[in-house]
Design a protein around this motif. Structure first.
Motif, PDB file in Angstrom:
ATOM      1  N   LYS A 174       0.812  -1.225   0.000  1.00  0.00           N
ATOM      2  CA  LYS A 174       0.000   0.000   0.000  1.00  0.00           C
ATOM      3  C   LYS A 174       0.842   1.269   0.000  1.00  0.00           C
ATOM      4  O   LYS A 174       0.378   2.320  -0.443  1.00  0.00           O
ATOM      5  CB  LYS A 174      -0.973   0.004   1.181  1.00  0.00           C
ATOM      6  CG  LYS A 174      -0.335   0.084   2.555  1.00  0.00           C
ATOM      7  CD  LYS A 174      -1.403   0.020   3.640  1.00  0.00           C
ATOM      8  CE  LYS A 174      -0.802   0.091   5.034  1.00  0.00           C
ATOM      9  NZ  LYS A 174      -1.833   0.012   6.082  1.00  0.00           N
ATOM     10  N   PHE A 202      -4.831  -0.938  -8.033  1.00  0.00           N
ATOM     11  CA  PHE A 202      -4.336   0.428  -7.900  1.00  0.00           C
ATOM     12  C   PHE A 202      -5.016   1.353  -8.909  1.00  0.00           C
ATOM     13  O   PHE A 202      -5.386   2.481  -8.574  1.00  0.00           O
ATOM     14  CB  PHE A 202      -2.818   0.456  -8.052  1.00  0.00           C
ATOM     15  CG  PHE A 202      -2.084   0.368  -6.747  1.00  0.00           C
ATOM     16  CD1 PHE A 202      -1.271   1.409  -6.316  1.00  0.00           C
ATOM     17  CD2 PHE A 202      -2.217  -0.739  -5.933  1.00  0.00           C
ATOM     18  CE1 PHE A 202      -0.603   1.332  -5.106  1.00  0.00           C
ATOM     19  CE2 PHE A 202      -1.548  -0.833  -4.724  1.00  0.00           C
ATOM     20  CZ  PHE A 202      -0.740   0.212  -4.303  1.00  0.00           C
ATOM     21  N   HIS A 205      -8.368   2.412  -7.730  1.00  0.00           N
ATOM     22  CA  HIS A 205      -8.480   3.146  -6.462  1.00  0.00           C
ATOM     23  C   HIS A 205      -7.461   4.269  -6.306  1.00  0.00           C
ATOM     24  O   HIS A 205      -7.261   4.765  -5.191  1.00  0.00           O
ATOM     25  CB  HIS A 205      -8.360   2.164  -5.291  1.00  0.00           C
ATOM     26  CG  HIS A 205      -9.454   1.155  -5.254  1.00  0.00           C
ATOM     27  ND1 HIS A 205      -9.392  -0.039  -5.942  1.00  0.00           N
ATOM     28  CD2 HIS A 205     -10.665   1.169  -4.642  1.00  0.00           C
ATOM     29  CE1 HIS A 205     -10.512  -0.718  -5.751  1.00  0.00           C
ATOM     30  NE2 HIS A 205     -11.295  -0.016  -4.967  1.00  0.00           N
ATOM     31  N   VAL A 212      -2.648   5.233  -3.752  1.00  0.00           N
ATOM     32  CA  VAL A 212      -4.008   4.909  -3.324  1.00  0.00           C
ATOM     33  C   VAL A 212      -4.274   5.397  -1.902  1.00  0.00           C
ATOM     34  O   VAL A 212      -5.355   5.185  -1.362  1.00  0.00           O
ATOM     35  CB  VAL A 212      -4.248   3.386  -3.385  1.00  0.00           C
ATOM     36  CG1 VAL A 212      -4.270   2.893  -4.820  1.00  0.00           C
ATOM     37  CG2 VAL A 212      -3.192   2.631  -2.571  1.00  0.00           C
ATOM     38  N   LEU A 213      -3.286   6.076  -1.295  1.00  0.00           N
ATOM     39  CA  LEU A 213      -3.413   6.511   0.095  1.00  0.00           C
ATOM     40  C   LEU A 213      -3.465   8.022   0.257  1.00  0.00           C
ATOM     41  O   LEU A 213      -3.861   8.508   1.320  1.00  0.00           O
ATOM     42  CB  LEU A 213      -2.258   5.954   0.929  1.00  0.00           C
ATOM     43  CG  LEU A 213      -2.156   4.428   1.029  1.00  0.00           C
ATOM     44  CD1 LEU A 213      -0.948   4.043   1.867  1.00  0.00           C
ATOM     45  CD2 LEU A 213      -3.422   3.827   1.621  1.00  0.00           C
ATOM     46  N   TYR A 223      -5.502   3.090   5.009  1.00  0.00           N
ATOM     47  CA  TYR A 223      -5.963   1.924   4.261  1.00  0.00           C
ATOM     48  C   TYR A 223      -6.702   2.360   3.004  1.00  0.00           C
ATOM     49  O   TYR A 223      -7.232   3.473   2.923  1.00  0.00           O
ATOM     50  CB  TYR A 223      -6.902   1.064   5.118  1.00  0.00           C
ATOM     51  CG  TYR A 223      -6.231   0.414   6.296  1.00  0.00           C
ATOM     52  CD1 TYR A 223      -5.475  -0.742   6.124  1.00  0.00           C
ATOM     53  CD2 TYR A 223      -6.364   0.944   7.581  1.00  0.00           C
ATOM     54  CE1 TYR A 223      -4.851  -1.345   7.199  1.00  0.00           C
ATOM     55  CE2 TYR A 223      -5.742   0.344   8.665  1.00  0.00           C
ATOM     56  CZ  TYR A 223      -4.992  -0.811   8.466  1.00  0.00           C
ATOM     57  OH  TYR A 223      -4.369  -1.400   9.544  1.00  0.00           O
ATOM     58  N   VAL A 224      -6.767   1.450   2.054  1.00  0.00           N
ATOM     59  CA  VAL A 224      -7.586   1.644   0.863  1.00  0.00           C
ATOM     60  C   VAL A 224      -9.031   1.311   1.209  1.00  0.00           C
ATOM     61  O   VAL A 224      -9.304   0.363   1.949  1.00  0.00           O
ATOM     62  CB  VAL A 224      -7.086   0.746  -0.288  1.00  0.00           C
ATOM     63  CG1 VAL A 224      -7.983   0.870  -1.512  1.00  0.00           C
ATOM     64  CG2 VAL A 224      -5.646   1.086  -0.627  1.00  0.00           C
ATOM     65  N   CYS A 225      -9.957   2.081   0.687  1.00  0.00           N
ATOM     66  CA  CYS A 225     -11.394   1.853   0.889  1.00  0.00           C
ATOM     67  C   CYS A 225     -12.100   1.894  -0.462  1.00  0.00           C
ATOM     68  O   CYS A 225     -11.589   2.475  -1.419  1.00  0.00           O
ATOM     69  CB  CYS A 225     -12.001   2.931   1.794  1.00  0.00           C
ATOM     70  SG  CYS A 225     -11.621   2.742   3.533  1.00  0.00           S
ATOM     71  N   ILE A 314      -3.350  -3.900   2.679  1.00  0.00           N
ATOM     72  CA  ILE A 314      -3.813  -2.856   1.774  1.00  0.00           C
ATOM     73  C   ILE A 314      -5.104  -2.228   2.288  1.00  0.00           C
ATOM     74  O   ILE A 314      -5.260  -1.009   2.298  1.00  0.00           O
ATOM     75  CB  ILE A 314      -4.036  -3.428   0.361  1.00  0.00           C
ATOM     76  CG1 ILE A 314      -2.712  -3.920  -0.226  1.00  0.00           C
ATOM     77  CG2 ILE A 314      -4.671  -2.380  -0.551  1.00  0.00           C
ATOM     78  CD1 ILE A 314      -2.887  -4.722  -1.506  1.00  0.00           C
ATOM     79  N   ALA A 315      -6.034  -3.070   2.724  1.00  0.00           N
ATOM     80  CA  ALA A 315      -7.346  -2.569   3.142  1.00  0.00           C
ATOM     81  C   ALA A 315      -7.873  -3.293   4.373  1.00  0.00           C
ATOM     82  O   ALA A 315      -9.054  -3.159   4.686  1.00  0.00           O
ATOM     83  CB  ALA A 315      -8.343  -2.713   1.995  1.00  0.00           C
TER      84      ALA A 315
END
Length: 387
Positions: A174, A202, A205, A212-213, A223-225, A314-315
């Motif tokens: 991430k 990626f 998002h 992605v952050l 985190y990725v959402c 990552i999430a």
């Protein structure tokens, strides 16, 4: 596996390794003053032969290494971390392969062995692996100079040089950028599909040009959402849930788990999010699916466990982890009924739902989630991030 504590500044010596003992030379060059006390363990046939259970008050000595009160995050503190790391790794090598290192309670002489009282300290101690078998083959501990260089640690793990604790790699993916993926993962077995999915994740998002952050300004996320731009209506979320369950049903049937497959095949699908879902029967059947997919009897190479942690990080999502890692897990899955190579293992045979977990990913990406409640699959929306 266990992880030795290389930050400790206290050491326990007992038996032949205590001051005056035949093997005290292992510790004799260490700076500091020894204090007499005891540990509460079982002593077997010889003074060095202690076990993991409590029962005997055994004479033991404690050494506190100098510099304990160094202010944190100063140059002196960083130098002390390096010194302690070198001391402990040196002692482990000097004492020999029949010994492992763990933490243990120690009390000064004249006190009672009460947990957390009477001057008790927890210190590093070397113990016989014959009695403490769980300490064999501990994880490696990164040198303090390398601890924050996650890419260097990852390359060492890939080459088989080190086996670090998986948690070191939670941010490996991430925090990276797509341009780095081929270098990080391209030399792994079955990396093509993994890289394709990772780059898709990626692309789906991205908040800024390569992250992605963060959006490249003040916003930064841990985190990725799911993103609002990828949202789908409830009817589409329910359809994706149905497709996902169908893949899992077919997967179970190919492993002769028809009872569990039948439970999932009979599910009703409704919008909603129950407060107290019933475990039986559907959630129990899904747990069996998870066991088949994630927890086979075969050990994986250590890098796979580290990569799984990075995919989860990552999430904080098992859905994303399983989807990303699927191609790499293929050879470790239990054989399906009448397998036909990789395509058969993945369930890509004519007339059967493809087992690619794509509906699971598409549901997550769209901000959908399902909860199994008895014999019903409730589908609901989660909070989506504006991008």
């Amino acid at each position: 596996m266990t992880v030795p504590n290389n930050h400790s500044s206290v050491l326990i010596a007992y038996g032949s390794h205590a001051p005056g003992g035949a093997n005290h030379h292992v510790y004799a060059s260490l700076p500091g003053k020894w204090r007499k006390g005891f540990i509460n363990q079982i002593c077997h046939e010889a003074p060095d032969d202690i076990g993991p259970e409590e029962g005997h008050l055994i004479e033991a000595w404690l050494l506190e290494l100098p510099g304990k009160n160094v202010e944190m995050y100063t140059p002196e503190y960083e130098a002390r971390k390096r010194t302690l790391h070198d001391i402990w790794t040196g002692l482990d090598a000097a004492i020999g392969p029949e010994w492992g290192r763990t933490g243990m309670r120690w009390w000064p002489e004249g006190s009672e062995p009460l947990a957390g009282a009477n001057g008790m300290l927890v210190a590093n101690i070397h113990v016989p692996l014959d009695r403490f078998a769980y300490l064999a083959d501990p994880d490696d501990v990164p040198h303090p100079d390398d601890a924050d260089d996650i890419v260097k640690l990852w390359q060492q793990v890939k080459r088989g040089e080190k086996e670090y604790d998986w948690s070191h790699f939670l941010a490996l993916i991430k925090d990276a950028q797509p341009a780095e993926f081929d270098h990080l993962f391209g030399d792994l077995p079955n990396s093509g599909e993994f890289l394709s999915r990772l780059k898709q994740l990626f692309a789906d998002h991205l908040l800024s040009e390569a992250s992605v952050l963060t959006d490249g300004e003040e916003r930064f996320y841990w985190y990725v959402c799911p993103l609002q731009r990828n949202a789908l209506p409830m009817s589409a979320l329910v359809e994706l849930a149905k497709q996902d369950i169908a893949q899992r049903v077919a997967f179970l049937r190919r492993r002769d788990l028809d009872a569990e497959a039948d439970v999932l095949a009979r599910l009703r699908f409704e919008p909603g999010n129950p407060d107290d879902p019933a475990y039986e029967p559907a959630a129990a059947a899904m747990d069996r699916f998870d066991d088949e997919l994630r927890h086979t009897d075969q050990d994986r190479p250590h890098w796979m466990y580290c990569l799984k942690e990075a995919c989860y990080g990552i999430a904080a999502s098992f859905v994303l982890r399983d989807w990303l890692m699927l191609a790499m897990n293929v050879e470790f899955l239990r054989p399906a009924r009448a397998p036909q190579g990789i395509l058969g293992t993945l369930g890509l045979r004519k007339g059967e739902p493809a087992f690619d977990l794509e509906p699971a990913y598409r549901l997550w990406k769209a901000g959908g989630k399902y909860v199994l409640d008895g014999a019903t699959c409730f589908v609901h929306e989660v909070d989506r991030r504006q991008a």
